[in-house]
Enzyme design. Structure first.
Site, PDB file in Angstrom:
ATOM      1  N   CYS A  55      -2.143   2.502   9.077  1.00  0.00           N
ATOM      2  CA  CYS A  55      -3.153   1.529   8.673  1.00  0.00           C
ATOM      3  C   CYS A  55      -4.345   1.529   9.624  1.00  0.00           C
ATOM      4  O   CYS A  55      -5.477   1.278   9.202  1.00  0.00           O
ATOM      5  CB  CYS A  55      -2.552   0.126   8.620  1.00  0.00           C
ATOM      6  SG  CYS A  55      -1.402  -0.148   7.259  1.00  0.00           S
TER       7      CYS A  55
ATOM      8  N   HIS B 229       0.856  -1.192   0.000  1.00  0.00           N
ATOM      9  CA  HIS B 229       0.000   0.000   0.000  1.00  0.00           C
ATOM     10  C   HIS B 229       0.890   1.239   0.000  1.00  0.00           C
ATOM     11  O   HIS B 229       1.983   1.233   0.576  1.00  0.00           O
ATOM     12  CB  HIS B 229      -0.893   0.052   1.242  1.00  0.00           C
ATOM     13  CG  HIS B 229      -2.130  -0.772   1.153  1.00  0.00           C
ATOM     14  ND1 HIS B 229      -2.648  -1.468   2.232  1.00  0.00           N
ATOM     15  CD2 HIS B 229      -2.991  -0.998   0.129  1.00  0.00           C
ATOM     16  CE1 HIS B 229      -3.763  -2.096   1.865  1.00  0.00           C
ATOM     17  NE2 HIS B 229      -3.987  -1.823   0.597  1.00  0.00           N
TER      18      HIS B 229
END
Length: 300
Positions: free
Chosen positions: A290, A181
């Site tokens: 996250c 990511h």
């Protein structure tokens, strides 16, 4: 080859950082475990400690509260252990929430849960057509959206997110599977750019980032060098401990205590590093950022 430039004298002197009030969405990891593998960090054979994950997450929550930020909570759902990683649950600007569409079936059921939460909490929901994993792959830097692709969100989602928010989108390609990511390879250091408009504290003249050059292909590295010449470029060692998976309010930057080089670089630039250990949640491939979804705008 890793790049860890030393800050210039101009960088290291008397930059007074201004803290910005932030609002975040989090999810208690009540059901955290690693029962499948969808990234290189996840090893189902390795034991996980849910109680420790909750304790570490609570420290992050308490840190945000102590710094004066607002936290909203989404209820954790049994069978969805990755809901704790709320950054993947959407991308929110000016009260509009662009919903997620997860690549892997193991996380697919999270999408309606996040979309329903946005709708129930005063956000205008933009339903996705393209595969995207929210703020995991979309980062707002000033008025520009940096968008990651290579492992999760597709290139078509970059077009879609640009249409939803009517903003410039800069596509960046990730090449190292450990950094699957964008928010594992780039940290936005300044959440507010430009003078105050009367609705809040003004930000820096030009928002800056920190990033790991080796996580990107050559074209993306060139884009980042050109657009952010004063960026902090972290070492591979700090990237590998998820040092860049951090959250910043413009002054305080919450980072992993293992990212010691990044900590020193932040201090040189006038930021205040705040160490929070999320080592248990790293077993699922997630860190501080996250677990933190920025809520920009909305009814509150």
């Amino acid at each position: 080859m890793s790049a860890t430039p030393t800050a210039t004298t101009a960088d290291a002197t008397a930059t007074e950082r201004v803290q910005q009030h932030r609002r975040y969405l989090m999810c208690r990891p009540s059901h955290f475990t690693v029962s499948y593998s969808i990234n290189p960090w996840m090893e189902p054979s390795r034991p996980t400690d849910t109680d420790l994950a909750v304790k570490q997450w609570q420290t992050l929550y308490d840190t945000y509260i102590a710094l004066g930020h607002e936290i909203e909570l989404i209820d954790p759902l049994e069978g969805l252990p990755d809901m704790v990683y709320t950054a993947n649950g959407g991308f929110v600007i000016d009260g509009i929430a662009y919903g997620p569409k997860f690549r892997f079936r193991e996380r697919a059921a999270e999408a309606p849960a996040f979309i329903d939460w946005f709708a129930a909490n005063g956000f205008e929901v933009a339903e996705p057509v393209e595969v995207n994993e929210g703020e995991g792959d979309f980062l707002l830097v000033g008025d520009t959206i940096l968008a990651g692709t290579g492992f999760r969100s597709t290139g078509d989602s970059h077009r879609e997110v640009g249409e939803v928010f009517s903003r410039e989108v800069v596509s960046l390609t990730l090449t190292d599977p450990r950094f699957y990511h964008l928010d594992t390879a780039i940290s936005v250091l300044d959440p507010v750019e430009g003078p105050s408009t009367g609705s809040g504290t003004g930000g820096v003249e030009k928002a800056n980032i920190a990033y790991l050059p080796t996580a990107f292909d050559e074209k993306s590295q060139a884009i980042l060098r050109e657009r952010y010449p004063d960026a902090i470029r972290v070492s591979d060692a700090d990237g590998a401990v998820f040092g860049l998976n951090s959250a910043s309010d413009g002054k305080n930057v919450i980072i992993s205590p293992r990212a010691v080089g990044f900590e020193a670089q932040l201090r040189e630039r006038g930021y205040t590093p705040v160490m929070v250990d999320l080592s248990e949640l790293l077993l699922g491939g997630g860190g501080i950022k996250c677990c933190t979804l920025e809520l920009r705008g909305g009814s509150r």
